[in-house]
Design a protein around this motif. Structure first.
Motif, PDB file in Angstrom:
ATOM      1  N   GLY A 245       0.820  -1.210   0.000  1.00 16.63           N
ATOM      2  CA  GLY A 245       0.000   0.000   0.000  1.00 16.63           C
ATOM      3  C   GLY A 245       0.853   1.260   0.000  1.00 16.63           C
ATOM      4  O   GLY A 245       0.569   2.214  -0.721  1.00 16.63           O
ATOM      5  N   PHE A 246       1.922   1.257   0.803  1.00 16.78           N
ATOM      6  CA  PHE A 246       2.829   2.406   0.810  1.00 16.78           C
ATOM      7  C   PHE A 246       3.389   2.653  -0.589  1.00 16.78           C
ATOM      8  O   PHE A 246       3.508   3.791  -1.038  1.00 16.78           O
ATOM      9  CB  PHE A 246       3.989   2.161   1.789  1.00 16.78           C
ATOM     10  CG  PHE A 246       3.660   2.555   3.203  1.00 16.78           C
ATOM     11  CD1 PHE A 246       3.509   3.886   3.544  1.00 16.78           C
ATOM     12  CD2 PHE A 246       3.506   1.593   4.197  1.00 16.78           C
ATOM     13  CE1 PHE A 246       3.209   4.255   4.850  1.00 16.78           C
ATOM     14  CE2 PHE A 246       3.204   1.948   5.496  1.00 16.78           C
ATOM     15  CZ  PHE A 246       3.050   3.280   5.828  1.00 16.78           C
ATOM     16  N   MET A 247       3.742   1.563  -1.242  1.00 15.41           N
ATOM     17  CA  MET A 247       4.345   1.710  -2.574  1.00 15.41           C
ATOM     18  C   MET A 247       3.335   2.239  -3.592  1.00 15.41           C
ATOM     19  O   MET A 247       3.658   3.071  -4.429  1.00 15.41           O
ATOM     20  CB  MET A 247       4.906   0.365  -3.049  1.00 15.41           C
ATOM     21  CG  MET A 247       6.155  -0.048  -2.316  1.00 15.41           C
ATOM     22  SD  MET A 247       6.703  -1.653  -2.844  1.00 15.41           S
ATOM     23  CE  MET A 247       7.444  -2.238  -1.343  1.00 15.41           C
ATOM     24  N   VAL A 248       2.138   1.742  -3.508  1.00 11.81           N
ATOM     25  CA  VAL A 248       1.135   2.138  -4.494  1.00 11.81           C
ATOM     26  C   VAL A 248       0.691   3.587  -4.281  1.00 11.81           C
ATOM     27  O   VAL A 248       0.520   4.338  -5.238  1.00 11.81           O
ATOM     28  CB  VAL A 248      -0.076   1.180  -4.434  1.00 11.81           C
ATOM     29  CG1 VAL A 248      -1.223   1.709  -5.274  1.00 11.81           C
ATOM     30  CG2 VAL A 248       0.326  -0.211  -4.920  1.00 11.81           C
ATOM     31  N   PHE A 249       0.538   3.974  -3.026  1.00 10.45           N
ATOM     32  CA  PHE A 249      -0.096   5.273  -2.772  1.00 10.45           C
ATOM     33  C   PHE A 249       0.885   6.397  -2.438  1.00 10.45           C
ATOM     34  O   PHE A 249       0.465   7.533  -2.267  1.00 10.45           O
ATOM     35  CB  PHE A 249      -1.131   5.129  -1.651  1.00 10.45           C
ATOM     36  CG  PHE A 249      -2.262   4.215  -2.049  1.00 10.45           C
ATOM     37  CD1 PHE A 249      -3.140   4.588  -3.056  1.00 10.45           C
ATOM     38  CD2 PHE A 249      -2.427   2.983  -1.454  1.00 10.45           C
ATOM     39  CE1 PHE A 249      -4.169   3.742  -3.444  1.00 10.45           C
ATOM     40  CE2 PHE A 249      -3.460   2.133  -1.831  1.00 10.45           C
ATOM     41  CZ  PHE A 249      -4.335   2.513  -2.837  1.00 10.45           C
ATOM     42  N   SER A 250       2.166   6.094  -2.336  1.00  8.20           N
ATOM     43  CA  SER A 250       3.121   7.149  -2.016  1.00  8.20           C
ATOM     44  C   SER A 250       3.271   8.104  -3.205  1.00  8.20           C
ATOM     45  O   SER A 250       3.378   7.679  -4.359  1.00  8.20           O
ATOM     46  CB  SER A 250       4.478   6.536  -1.670  1.00  8.20           C
ATOM     47  OG  SER A 250       5.409   7.551  -1.452  1.00  8.20           O
TER      48      SER A 250
ATOM     49  N   ASP B 288       6.022   5.361 -11.160  1.00  4.79           N
ATOM     50  CA  ASP B 288       5.277   4.296 -11.854  1.00  4.79           C
ATOM     51  C   ASP B 288       5.851   2.918 -11.515  1.00  4.79           C
ATOM     52  O   ASP B 288       5.116   1.945 -11.291  1.00  4.79           O
ATOM     53  CB  ASP B 288       5.340   4.513 -13.377  1.00  4.79           C
ATOM     54  CG  ASP B 288       4.527   5.729 -13.803  1.00  4.79           C
ATOM     55  OD1 ASP B 288       3.706   6.201 -12.991  1.00  4.79           O
ATOM     56  OD2 ASP B 288       4.722   6.208 -14.938  1.00  4.79           O
ATOM     57  N   ASP B 289       7.165   2.859 -11.493  1.00  2.20           N
ATOM     58  CA  ASP B 289       7.835   1.599 -11.166  1.00  2.20           C
ATOM     59  C   ASP B 289       7.474   1.161  -9.748  1.00  2.20           C
ATOM     60  O   ASP B 289       7.195  -0.022  -9.500  1.00  2.20           O
ATOM     61  CB  ASP B 289       9.353   1.829 -11.302  1.00  2.20           C
ATOM     62  CG  ASP B 289      10.163   0.624 -10.888  1.00  2.20           C
ATOM     63  OD1 ASP B 289       9.750  -0.507 -11.200  1.00  2.20           O
ATOM     64  OD2 ASP B 289      11.223   0.806 -10.256  1.00  2.20           O
ATOM     65  N   GLN B 290       7.433   2.132  -8.844  1.00  5.93           N
ATOM     66  CA  GLN B 290       7.099   1.815  -7.453  1.00  5.93           C
ATOM     67  C   GLN B 290       5.651   1.333  -7.328  1.00  5.93           C
ATOM     68  O   GLN B 290       5.355   0.395  -6.585  1.00  5.93           O
ATOM     69  CB  GLN B 290       7.310   3.065  -6.618  1.00  5.93           C
ATOM     70  CG  GLN B 290       7.041   2.881  -5.152  1.00  5.93           C
ATOM     71  CD  GLN B 290       7.520   4.086  -4.373  1.00  5.93           C
ATOM     72  OE1 GLN B 290       8.702   4.263  -4.157  1.00  5.93           O
ATOM     73  NE2 GLN B 290       6.603   4.932  -3.961  1.00  5.93           N
ATOM     74  N   GLN B 291       4.754   1.973  -8.071  1.00 12.06           N
ATOM     75  CA  GLN B 291       3.352   1.541  -8.017  1.00 12.06           C
ATOM     76  C   GLN B 291       3.205   0.130  -8.583  1.00 12.06           C
ATOM     77  O   GLN B 291       2.466  -0.698  -8.047  1.00 12.06           O
ATOM     78  CB  GLN B 291       2.480   2.519  -8.799  1.00 12.06           C
ATOM     79  CG  GLN B 291       2.328   3.848  -8.067  1.00 12.06           C
ATOM     80  CD  GLN B 291       1.585   4.897  -8.855  1.00 12.06           C
ATOM     81  OE1 GLN B 291       1.474   4.785 -10.078  1.00 12.06           O
ATOM     82  NE2 GLN B 291       1.111   5.921  -8.192  1.00 12.06           N
TER      83      GLN B 291
END
Lengths: 206, 286
Positions: free
Chosen positions: B209-214, B234-237
Protein backbone atom coordinates in the motif's frame (compact mmCIF):
# COMPACT_ATOMS: atom_id res chain seq x y z
CA UNK A 1 25.76 -21.84 7.43
CA UNK A 2 22.02 -21.16 7.29
CA UNK A 3 22.08 -19.93 10.87
CA UNK A 4 25.01 -17.71 10.07
CA UNK A 5 23.27 -16.18 7.08
CA UNK A 6 20.12 -15.75 9.14
CA UNK A 7 21.92 -14.02 12.00
CA UNK A 8 23.89 -11.75 9.67
CA UNK A 9 20.74 -11.05 7.68
CA UNK A 10 18.66 -10.13 10.68
CA UNK A 11 21.46 -8.01 12.14
CA UNK A 12 22.09 -6.08 8.95
CA UNK A 13 18.42 -5.66 8.20
CA UNK A 14 17.80 -4.50 11.74
CA UNK A 15 20.66 -2.02 11.54
CA UNK A 16 19.33 -0.76 8.23
CA UNK A 17 15.87 -0.31 9.65
CA UNK A 18 17.26 1.35 12.76
CA UNK A 19 19.38 3.75 10.75
CA UNK A 20 16.38 4.53 8.59
CA UNK A 21 14.11 5.22 11.49
CA UNK A 22 16.75 7.32 13.19
CA UNK A 23 17.35 9.36 10.08
CA UNK A 24 13.71 10.21 9.64
CA UNK A 25 12.59 11.66 6.34
CA UNK A 26 15.49 13.74 5.15
CA UNK A 27 19.19 14.36 5.19
CA UNK A 28 19.85 14.68 8.89
CA UNK A 29 18.23 17.03 11.32
CA UNK A 30 18.57 20.15 9.15
CA UNK A 31 15.43 22.08 8.37
CA UNK A 32 16.51 22.03 4.73
CA UNK A 33 17.13 19.00 2.58
CA UNK A 34 19.93 20.65 0.61
CA UNK A 35 23.39 21.63 1.77
CA UNK A 36 23.43 25.08 3.31
CA UNK A 37 26.25 27.38 2.18
CA UNK A 38 28.38 29.10 4.78
CA UNK A 39 28.25 32.33 2.77
CA UNK A 40 25.53 33.20 0.23
CA UNK A 41 26.76 33.16 -3.37
CA UNK A 42 25.46 35.92 -5.63
CA UNK A 43 23.81 34.85 -8.86
CA UNK A 44 26.62 34.84 -11.44
CA UNK A 45 26.70 37.35 -14.27
CA UNK A 46 26.50 34.75 -17.01
CA UNK A 47 25.41 35.62 -20.52
CA UNK A 48 25.36 32.65 -22.87
CA UNK A 49 23.42 31.71 -26.01
CA UNK A 50 20.23 29.76 -25.32
CA UNK A 51 18.87 26.98 -27.51
CA UNK A 52 17.26 29.54 -29.83
CA UNK A 53 20.62 31.22 -30.29
CA UNK A 54 19.60 34.33 -28.36
CA UNK A 55 21.87 35.62 -25.57
CA UNK A 56 20.46 34.70 -22.19
CA UNK A 57 21.41 37.00 -19.36
CA UNK A 58 21.02 34.86 -16.27
CA UNK A 59 20.75 37.71 -13.79
CA UNK A 60 18.32 39.81 -15.83
CA UNK A 61 16.13 36.99 -17.18
CA UNK A 62 15.64 35.32 -13.82
CA UNK A 63 15.46 38.36 -11.57
CA UNK A 64 13.17 37.86 -8.61
CA UNK A 65 12.65 34.18 -9.36
CA UNK A 66 13.85 30.99 -7.76
CA UNK A 67 16.56 29.82 -10.18
CA UNK A 68 18.12 26.38 -10.19
CA UNK A 69 21.39 26.28 -12.11
CA UNK A 70 23.05 23.08 -13.20
CA UNK A 71 26.13 22.36 -15.30
CA UNK A 72 26.07 19.09 -17.22
CA UNK A 73 26.02 17.51 -20.66
CA UNK A 74 23.44 15.59 -22.62
CA UNK A 75 25.49 12.40 -23.07
CA UNK A 76 25.93 12.09 -19.31
CA UNK A 77 25.06 8.50 -18.35
CA UNK A 78 24.22 8.99 -14.71
CA UNK A 79 24.29 12.33 -12.85
CA UNK A 80 22.53 14.63 -15.30
CA UNK A 81 19.51 12.41 -16.05
CA UNK A 82 19.08 11.55 -12.38
CA UNK A 83 19.31 15.21 -11.32
CA UNK A 84 16.98 16.48 -14.02
CA UNK A 85 14.33 13.80 -13.74
CA UNK A 86 14.25 14.06 -9.96
CA UNK A 87 13.83 17.83 -10.06
CA UNK A 88 11.30 17.65 -12.89
CA UNK A 89 9.17 15.01 -11.17
CA UNK A 90 9.22 16.98 -7.93
CA UNK A 91 8.18 20.15 -9.78
CA UNK A 92 5.23 18.37 -11.38
CA UNK A 93 3.86 17.62 -7.91
CA UNK A 94 4.15 21.26 -6.81
CA UNK A 95 1.28 23.78 -6.89
CA UNK A 96 1.14 25.97 -9.99
CA UNK A 97 2.55 29.05 -8.24
CA UNK A 98 5.67 27.16 -7.13
CA UNK A 99 6.17 25.75 -10.62
CA UNK A 100 5.73 29.19 -12.13
CA UNK A 101 8.17 30.73 -9.66
CA UNK A 102 10.96 28.27 -10.42
CA UNK A 103 13.27 28.52 -13.42
CA UNK A 104 15.63 25.66 -14.20
CA UNK A 105 18.73 26.57 -16.21
CA UNK A 106 20.92 23.84 -17.68
CA UNK A 107 24.35 24.86 -18.96
CA UNK A 108 26.00 22.31 -21.21
CA UNK A 109 29.75 21.99 -20.62
CA UNK A 110 30.23 19.87 -23.75
CA UNK A 111 30.02 22.29 -26.70
CA UNK A 112 31.37 19.75 -29.18
CA UNK A 113 28.47 17.29 -28.90
CA UNK A 114 25.78 19.53 -27.43
CA UNK A 115 24.47 21.76 -30.18
CA UNK A 116 21.49 24.00 -29.29
CA UNK A 117 19.14 21.51 -30.98
CA UNK A 118 20.59 18.59 -29.07
CA UNK A 119 20.24 20.47 -25.79
CA UNK A 120 16.66 21.49 -26.60
CA UNK A 121 15.62 17.94 -27.48
CA UNK A 122 17.29 16.66 -24.34
CA UNK A 123 15.58 19.15 -22.03
CA UNK A 124 12.21 18.68 -23.73
CA UNK A 125 12.24 15.10 -22.49
CA UNK A 126 11.88 16.60 -19.04
CA UNK A 127 10.21 19.98 -19.31
CA UNK A 128 9.91 22.46 -22.15
CA UNK A 129 10.30 25.34 -19.73
CA UNK A 130 13.83 24.33 -18.77
CA UNK A 131 16.31 26.80 -20.26
CA UNK A 132 19.36 25.34 -22.02
CA UNK A 133 22.54 27.34 -22.50
CA UNK A 134 25.69 26.65 -24.45
CA UNK A 135 28.73 28.59 -25.63
CA UNK A 136 32.34 28.29 -26.63
CA UNK A 137 34.76 26.34 -24.49
CA UNK A 138 36.19 29.59 -23.12
CA UNK A 139 32.76 31.06 -22.37
CA UNK A 140 31.74 27.91 -20.56
CA UNK A 141 34.95 27.78 -18.56
CA UNK A 142 34.39 31.38 -17.49
CA UNK A 143 30.78 30.63 -16.60
CA UNK A 144 31.83 27.76 -14.34
CA UNK A 145 34.42 29.96 -12.66
CA UNK A 146 31.93 32.73 -12.03
CA UNK A 147 29.39 30.23 -10.67
CA UNK A 148 32.10 28.90 -8.34
CA UNK A 149 31.94 25.32 -9.56
CA UNK A 150 34.92 23.24 -10.69
CA UNK A 151 35.63 23.33 -14.41
CA UNK A 152 34.57 20.31 -16.44
CA UNK A 153 37.27 17.79 -17.34
CA UNK A 154 37.15 15.64 -20.46
CA UNK A 155 38.16 11.98 -20.45
CA UNK A 156 39.88 10.22 -23.33
CA UNK A 157 37.44 8.93 -25.98
CA UNK A 158 36.92 5.17 -26.09
CA UNK A 159 36.95 3.00 -29.23
CA UNK A 160 33.56 4.33 -30.29
CA UNK A 161 34.68 7.94 -29.76
CA UNK A 162 32.47 8.24 -26.69
CA UNK A 163 33.93 10.21 -23.84
CA UNK A 164 32.65 11.16 -20.44
CA UNK A 165 32.93 14.56 -18.84
CA UNK A 166 33.66 15.18 -15.21
CA UNK A 167 31.51 18.09 -14.09
CA UNK A 168 30.00 19.68 -11.01
CA UNK A 169 27.15 17.48 -9.89
CA UNK A 170 25.37 19.90 -7.57
CA UNK A 171 22.37 22.00 -8.50
CA UNK A 172 22.62 25.55 -7.21
CA UNK A 173 19.39 27.14 -5.98
CA UNK A 174 19.36 30.95 -6.25
CA UNK A 175 16.62 32.42 -4.14
CA UNK A 176 14.46 35.30 -5.36
CA UNK A 177 16.83 37.63 -3.48
CA UNK A 178 19.46 36.85 -6.13
CA UNK A 179 21.77 34.75 -3.96
CA UNK A 180 22.30 31.04 -3.46
CA UNK A 181 22.05 30.00 0.16
CA UNK A 182 21.80 26.32 -0.51
CA UNK A 183 22.97 23.73 -3.06
CA UNK A 184 21.59 20.31 -3.85
CA UNK A 185 24.19 17.56 -4.36
CA UNK A 186 23.76 14.51 -6.54
CA UNK A 187 21.47 12.16 -4.66
CA UNK A 188 18.88 14.79 -3.84
CA UNK A 189 15.53 13.08 -4.02
CA UNK A 190 12.07 14.13 -5.09
CA UNK A 191 10.92 14.22 -1.50
CA UNK A 192 13.85 16.54 -0.67
CA UNK A 193 12.92 18.94 -3.46
CA UNK A 194 9.28 18.77 -2.47
CA UNK A 195 10.26 19.80 1.02
CA UNK A 196 12.39 22.77 0.00
CA UNK A 197 10.99 24.13 -3.27
CA UNK A 198 7.85 25.81 -1.90
CA UNK A 199 9.87 27.57 0.78
CA UNK A 200 12.57 28.63 -1.64
CA UNK A 201 9.94 29.93 -4.05
CA UNK A 202 8.42 32.01 -1.23
CA UNK A 203 11.80 33.57 -0.61
CA UNK A 204 12.65 31.72 2.59
CA UNK A 205 16.34 31.15 3.13
CA UNK A 206 18.32 29.07 5.59
CA UNK B 1 32.96 -10.10 -13.49
CA UNK B 2 30.99 -9.74 -10.28
CA UNK B 3 30.03 -12.11 -7.50
CA UNK B 4 26.42 -10.98 -7.08
CA UNK B 5 24.05 -8.54 -8.78
CA UNK B 6 24.46 -5.07 -7.35
CA UNK B 7 23.34 -1.51 -7.98
CA UNK B 8 25.23 0.15 -10.84
CA UNK B 9 25.15 3.74 -11.96
CA UNK B 10 25.62 2.97 -15.64
CA UNK B 11 22.75 2.87 -18.12
CA UNK B 12 20.91 -0.43 -18.34
CA UNK B 13 22.16 -2.63 -21.14
CA UNK B 14 20.78 -5.88 -22.51
CA UNK B 15 24.35 -7.06 -22.97
CA UNK B 16 24.80 -10.20 -20.86
CA UNK B 17 26.88 -9.87 -17.72
CA UNK B 18 28.18 -12.83 -15.68
CA UNK B 19 27.64 -13.10 -11.93
CA UNK B 20 29.67 -16.09 -10.80
CA UNK B 21 28.28 -16.14 -7.26
CA UNK B 22 24.91 -17.22 -8.63
CA UNK B 23 26.46 -20.15 -10.48
CA UNK B 24 28.50 -21.15 -7.43
CA UNK B 25 25.41 -21.06 -5.21
CA UNK B 26 23.27 -23.09 -7.63
CA UNK B 27 26.12 -25.56 -8.21
CA UNK B 28 26.66 -25.87 -4.44
CA UNK B 29 22.99 -26.67 -3.83
CA UNK B 30 22.96 -29.17 -6.71
CA UNK B 31 26.18 -30.85 -5.56
CA UNK B 32 25.12 -31.25 -1.93
CA UNK B 33 21.70 -32.54 -3.04
CA UNK B 34 23.17 -34.96 -5.58
CA UNK B 35 25.80 -36.31 -3.18
CA UNK B 36 23.17 -36.80 -0.48
CA UNK B 37 21.06 -38.86 -2.86
CA UNK B 38 24.07 -40.90 -3.99
CA UNK B 39 25.08 -41.70 -0.45
CA UNK B 40 21.51 -42.53 0.55
CA UNK B 41 20.98 -44.89 -2.38
CA UNK B 42 24.30 -46.59 -1.73
CA UNK B 43 23.57 -47.07 1.98
CA UNK B 44 19.99 -48.26 1.49
CA UNK B 45 20.87 -50.33 -1.56
CA UNK B 46 17.83 -49.22 -3.52
CA UNK B 47 17.30 -47.26 -6.71
CA UNK B 48 15.21 -44.19 -7.46
CA UNK B 49 11.46 -44.80 -7.50
CA UNK B 50 8.74 -42.55 -8.88
CA UNK B 51 8.29 -40.67 -5.59
CA UNK B 52 12.05 -40.01 -5.41
CA UNK B 53 12.05 -38.68 -8.94
CA UNK B 54 9.27 -36.26 -8.04
CA UNK B 55 11.49 -34.91 -5.27
CA UNK B 56 14.41 -34.55 -7.64
CA UNK B 57 12.31 -32.77 -10.27
CA UNK B 58 10.94 -30.34 -7.69
CA UNK B 59 14.39 -29.56 -6.36
CA UNK B 60 15.68 -29.09 -9.89
CA UNK B 61 12.76 -26.72 -10.45
CA UNK B 62 13.74 -24.81 -7.30
CA UNK B 63 17.30 -24.43 -8.56
CA UNK B 64 16.08 -23.32 -11.99
CA UNK B 65 13.90 -20.64 -10.42
CA UNK B 66 16.75 -19.66 -8.09
CA UNK B 67 19.05 -19.21 -11.06
CA UNK B 68 16.54 -17.22 -13.09
CA UNK B 69 15.71 -15.04 -10.11
CA UNK B 70 19.26 -14.27 -9.05
CA UNK B 71 21.14 -14.04 -12.33
CA UNK B 72 21.13 -11.52 -15.19
CA UNK B 73 18.81 -10.03 -16.34
CA UNK B 74 16.24 -10.20 -13.55
CA UNK B 75 18.83 -10.10 -10.77
CA UNK B 76 20.65 -7.17 -12.32
CA UNK B 77 17.44 -5.24 -13.00
CA UNK B 78 16.14 -5.94 -9.52
CA UNK B 79 19.28 -5.01 -7.67
CA UNK B 80 19.90 -1.68 -9.31
CA UNK B 81 17.32 -0.45 -11.77
CA UNK B 82 13.68 -1.38 -11.19
CA UNK B 83 11.86 -1.80 -7.92
CA UNK B 84 9.26 -3.85 -9.79
CA UNK B 85 11.99 -6.34 -10.79
CA UNK B 86 13.24 -6.34 -7.19
CA UNK B 87 9.70 -7.23 -6.11
CA UNK B 88 9.47 -10.00 -8.71
CA UNK B 89 12.65 -11.43 -7.22
CA UNK B 90 11.13 -11.30 -3.74
CA UNK B 91 8.04 -13.18 -4.90
CA UNK B 92 10.04 -15.77 -6.80
CA UNK B 93 12.28 -16.49 -3.82
CA UNK B 94 9.41 -16.68 -1.35
CA UNK B 95 6.70 -18.26 -3.49
CA UNK B 96 8.80 -20.20 -5.99
CA UNK B 97 12.23 -21.27 -4.82
CA UNK B 98 11.41 -21.87 -1.15
CA UNK B 99 8.31 -24.09 -1.53
CA UNK B 100 9.88 -26.05 -4.38
CA UNK B 101 12.95 -26.65 -2.24
CA UNK B 102 10.83 -27.90 0.66
CA UNK B 103 8.87 -30.15 -1.70
CA UNK B 104 12.09 -31.36 -3.32
CA UNK B 105 13.83 -32.43 -0.14
CA UNK B 106 12.86 -35.93 1.02
CA UNK B 107 12.20 -36.55 4.69
CA UNK B 108 15.44 -38.50 5.32
CA UNK B 109 17.50 -35.69 3.80
CA UNK B 110 15.74 -32.98 5.78
CA UNK B 111 16.17 -34.97 8.99
CA UNK B 112 19.87 -35.43 8.36
CA UNK B 113 20.27 -31.76 7.42
CA UNK B 114 18.67 -30.31 10.55
CA UNK B 115 20.40 -32.91 12.71
CA UNK B 116 23.84 -32.19 11.26
CA UNK B 117 23.35 -28.46 11.73
CA UNK B 118 21.99 -29.15 15.22
CA UNK B 119 18.91 -27.06 14.55
CA UNK B 120 16.31 -29.78 15.22
CA UNK B 121 14.74 -27.91 18.15
CA UNK B 122 15.17 -24.50 16.60
CA UNK B 123 13.48 -25.63 13.40
CA UNK B 124 10.54 -27.12 15.28
CA UNK B 125 10.07 -23.85 17.14
CA UNK B 126 10.49 -21.66 14.07
CA UNK B 127 8.08 -23.83 12.08
CA UNK B 128 5.20 -23.28 14.49
CA UNK B 129 2.58 -21.27 12.60
CA UNK B 130 2.58 -18.35 15.02
CA UNK B 131 6.37 -18.12 15.20
CA UNK B 132 6.80 -18.61 11.45
CA UNK B 133 4.14 -16.04 10.67
CA UNK B 134 5.60 -13.40 12.99
CA UNK B 135 9.17 -14.06 11.84
CA UNK B 136 8.19 -13.95 8.18
CA UNK B 137 6.37 -10.66 8.54
CA UNK B 138 9.03 -8.99 10.70
CA UNK B 139 11.62 -9.92 8.08
CA UNK B 140 9.22 -8.82 5.33
CA UNK B 141 8.90 -5.35 6.82
CA UNK B 142 12.61 -5.08 7.69
CA UNK B 143 13.83 -6.29 4.32
CA UNK B 144 11.56 -3.84 2.50
CA UNK B 145 12.34 -0.83 4.69
CA UNK B 146 13.72 1.86 2.35
CA UNK B 147 16.95 2.34 4.27
CA UNK B 148 17.61 -1.38 4.38
CA UNK B 149 17.19 -1.68 0.63
CA UNK B 150 19.15 1.50 -0.11
CA UNK B 151 21.97 0.39 2.16
CA UNK B 152 22.23 -3.24 1.11
CA UNK B 153 21.62 -2.98 -2.63
CA UNK B 154 24.75 -0.83 -2.91
CA UNK B 155 27.13 -3.71 -2.24
CA UNK B 156 27.38 -7.22 -3.61
CA UNK B 157 27.46 -8.73 -0.13
CA UNK B 158 24.47 -6.65 0.93
CA UNK B 159 22.55 -7.63 -2.18
CA UNK B 160 23.38 -11.27 -1.50
CA UNK B 161 22.17 -10.93 2.10
CA UNK B 162 18.83 -9.48 0.92
CA UNK B 163 18.30 -12.31 -1.56
CA UNK B 164 19.25 -15.05 0.90
CA UNK B 165 17.09 -13.47 3.59
CA UNK B 166 14.13 -13.73 1.23
CA UNK B 167 14.94 -17.37 0.54
CA UNK B 168 15.18 -18.05 4.26
CA UNK B 169 11.90 -16.18 4.81
CA UNK B 170 10.25 -18.41 2.24
CA UNK B 171 11.57 -21.57 3.86
CA UNK B 172 10.32 -20.41 7.25
CA UNK B 173 6.95 -19.30 5.91
CA UNK B 174 6.16 -22.53 4.09
CA UNK B 175 7.44 -24.93 6.76
CA UNK B 176 4.21 -25.17 8.77
CA UNK B 177 2.43 -26.19 5.56
CA UNK B 178 4.79 -28.29 3.43
CA UNK B 179 7.85 -29.13 5.53
CA UNK B 180 9.49 -32.44 4.59
CA UNK B 181 9.37 -33.29 8.29
CA UNK B 182 5.78 -34.45 8.86
CA UNK B 183 5.81 -33.70 12.59
CA UNK B 184 6.42 -30.03 11.80
CA UNK B 185 3.47 -29.66 9.44
CA UNK B 186 0.39 -28.51 11.29
CA UNK B 187 -2.37 -31.10 11.33
CA UNK B 188 -5.38 -28.84 11.00
CA UNK B 189 -6.21 -27.89 7.43
CA UNK B 190 -8.23 -24.92 8.60
CA UNK B 191 -5.34 -23.56 10.63
CA UNK B 192 -2.98 -24.07 7.70
CA UNK B 193 -5.35 -22.20 5.40
CA UNK B 194 -5.81 -19.39 7.90
CA UNK B 195 -2.05 -19.25 8.38
CA UNK B 196 -1.41 -18.95 4.66
CA UNK B 197 -4.04 -16.24 4.31
CA UNK B 198 -2.91 -14.18 7.30
CA UNK B 199 0.80 -14.83 7.53
CA UNK B 200 1.87 -14.90 3.90
CA UNK B 201 -0.90 -13.00 2.19
CA UNK B 202 -1.93 -10.55 4.90
CA UNK B 203 0.76 -8.18 6.13
CA UNK B 204 2.28 -7.61 2.70
CA UNK B 205 -0.67 -5.33 1.96
CA UNK B 206 0.94 -2.68 4.21
CA UNK B 207 4.26 -2.15 2.39
CA UNK B 208 2.45 -2.75 -0.90
CA UNK B 209 0.00 0.00 0.00
CA UNK B 210 2.83 2.41 0.81
CA UNK B 211 4.34 1.71 -2.57
CA UNK B 212 1.14 2.14 -4.49
CA UNK B 213 -0.10 5.27 -2.77
CA UNK B 214 3.12 7.15 -2.02
CA UNK B 215 3.41 10.39 -3.96
CA UNK B 216 7.21 10.20 -4.08
CA UNK B 217 9.65 7.33 -4.56
CA UNK B 218 10.47 5.58 -1.30
CA UNK B 219 13.77 4.03 -2.31
CA UNK B 220 16.67 6.25 -3.35
CA UNK B 221 18.40 3.21 -4.88
CA UNK B 222 15.67 2.99 -7.50
CA UNK B 223 14.77 6.67 -7.69
CA UNK B 224 18.30 7.72 -8.63
CA UNK B 225 18.99 4.69 -10.84
CA UNK B 226 19.20 5.18 -14.60
CA UNK B 227 15.67 4.77 -15.89
CA UNK B 228 14.56 1.65 -17.69
CA UNK B 229 11.27 2.58 -19.29
CA UNK B 230 9.25 3.49 -16.22
CA UNK B 231 9.42 6.60 -14.06
CA UNK B 232 10.41 5.97 -10.46
CA UNK B 233 6.88 6.48 -9.16
CA UNK B 234 5.28 4.30 -11.85
CA UNK B 235 7.84 1.60 -11.17
CA UNK B 236 7.10 1.82 -7.45
CA UNK B 237 3.35 1.54 -8.02
CA UNK B 238 3.91 -1.47 -10.24
CA UNK B 239 6.11 -3.02 -7.53
CA UNK B 240 3.37 -2.49 -4.95
CA UNK B 241 0.82 -4.10 -7.23
CA UNK B 242 3.14 -7.04 -7.90
CA UNK B 243 3.71 -7.51 -4.18
CA UNK B 244 0.03 -7.62 -3.41
CA UNK B 245 -1.45 -9.27 -6.49
CA UNK B 246 1.51 -11.60 -7.07
CA UNK B 247 0.88 -13.35 -3.78
CA UNK B 248 -2.74 -14.10 -4.62
CA UNK B 249 -2.45 -16.93 -7.15
CA UNK B 250 0.09 -18.91 -5.14
CA UNK B 251 -1.42 -18.39 -1.70
CA UNK B 252 -5.01 -18.88 -2.81
CA UNK B 253 -3.97 -21.73 -5.10
CA UNK B 254 -2.27 -23.48 -2.19
CA UNK B 255 -5.34 -22.91 -0.02
CA UNK B 256 -7.60 -24.29 -2.73
CA UNK B 257 -5.47 -27.41 -3.10
CA UNK B 258 -5.45 -27.97 0.66
CA UNK B 259 -9.20 -27.49 0.89
CA UNK B 260 -9.84 -29.84 -2.05
CA UNK B 261 -7.61 -32.55 -0.58
CA UNK B 262 -9.23 -32.21 2.80
CA UNK B 263 -12.72 -32.24 1.27
CA UNK B 264 -12.11 -35.33 -0.85
CA UNK B 265 -10.33 -37.15 1.94
CA UNK B 266 -13.21 -36.37 4.26
CA UNK B 267 -15.74 -37.25 1.59
CA UNK B 268 -13.97 -40.50 0.86
CA UNK B 269 -13.95 -41.20 4.59
CA UNK B 270 -17.69 -40.58 4.76
CA UNK B 271 -18.34 -42.86 1.81
CA UNK B 272 -16.25 -45.71 3.20
CA UNK B 273 -18.00 -45.22 6.55
CA UNK B 274 -21.41 -45.39 4.86
CA UNK B 275 -20.36 -48.43 2.88
CA UNK B 276 -19.15 -50.07 6.05
CA UNK B 277 -22.46 -49.23 7.74
CA UNK B 278 -24.45 -50.57 4.80
CA UNK B 279 -22.45 -53.79 4.72
CA UNK B 280 -22.72 -54.31 8.46
CA UNK B 281 -25.50 -56.57 9.73
CA UNK B 282 -28.52 -54.87 11.35
CA UNK B 283 -27.95 -53.95 14.97
CA UNK B 284 -30.75 -56.25 16.17
CA UNK B 285 -29.06 -59.23 14.54
CA UNK B 286 -25.81 -58.73 16.38
Amino acid sequence: MLIGIAVVGVLVLGIGLGVGLARGDGNGASAWAGTELAEPQPKPAIVLPDTDGRPFDLQAETEGRLTILFFGYTSCPDICPANLITLDKALTTMPGDVRAAAQVVFVSVDPVRDSPDVIRSYLDQYDRSFVGLTGTADQLADAQDIAQVPRATFDEPDDSDFYTVGHASQMIAYSPDGSAHIVYPFGTRQVDWARDLPRLARGETP
Amino acid sequence: MRFWCVRLLSDWSWEWRPYYGVWVLVAAFATVYGLSWRRHLRVTGRSLVAADRRHVYRFAGALAVLWITSDWPLGALGSGYLLSAHMMQFLLYVLGVAPLMLLGVPEWMARRFVHRLQIDRLYRIVARPLVAGVLFNVLLVCSHAPDTVDLLRGSQLGSFVIDMTWLLMGLIAWSPVISPLPEVVHESVLIKMAYLFLAIGGVSIVPAGFMVFSEYPLYSAYELAPRVGLSAVDDQQLAGAIMKVGMVPVVWGAMAVMWARWFYADHAGDQSYRRARADAPPRSEV
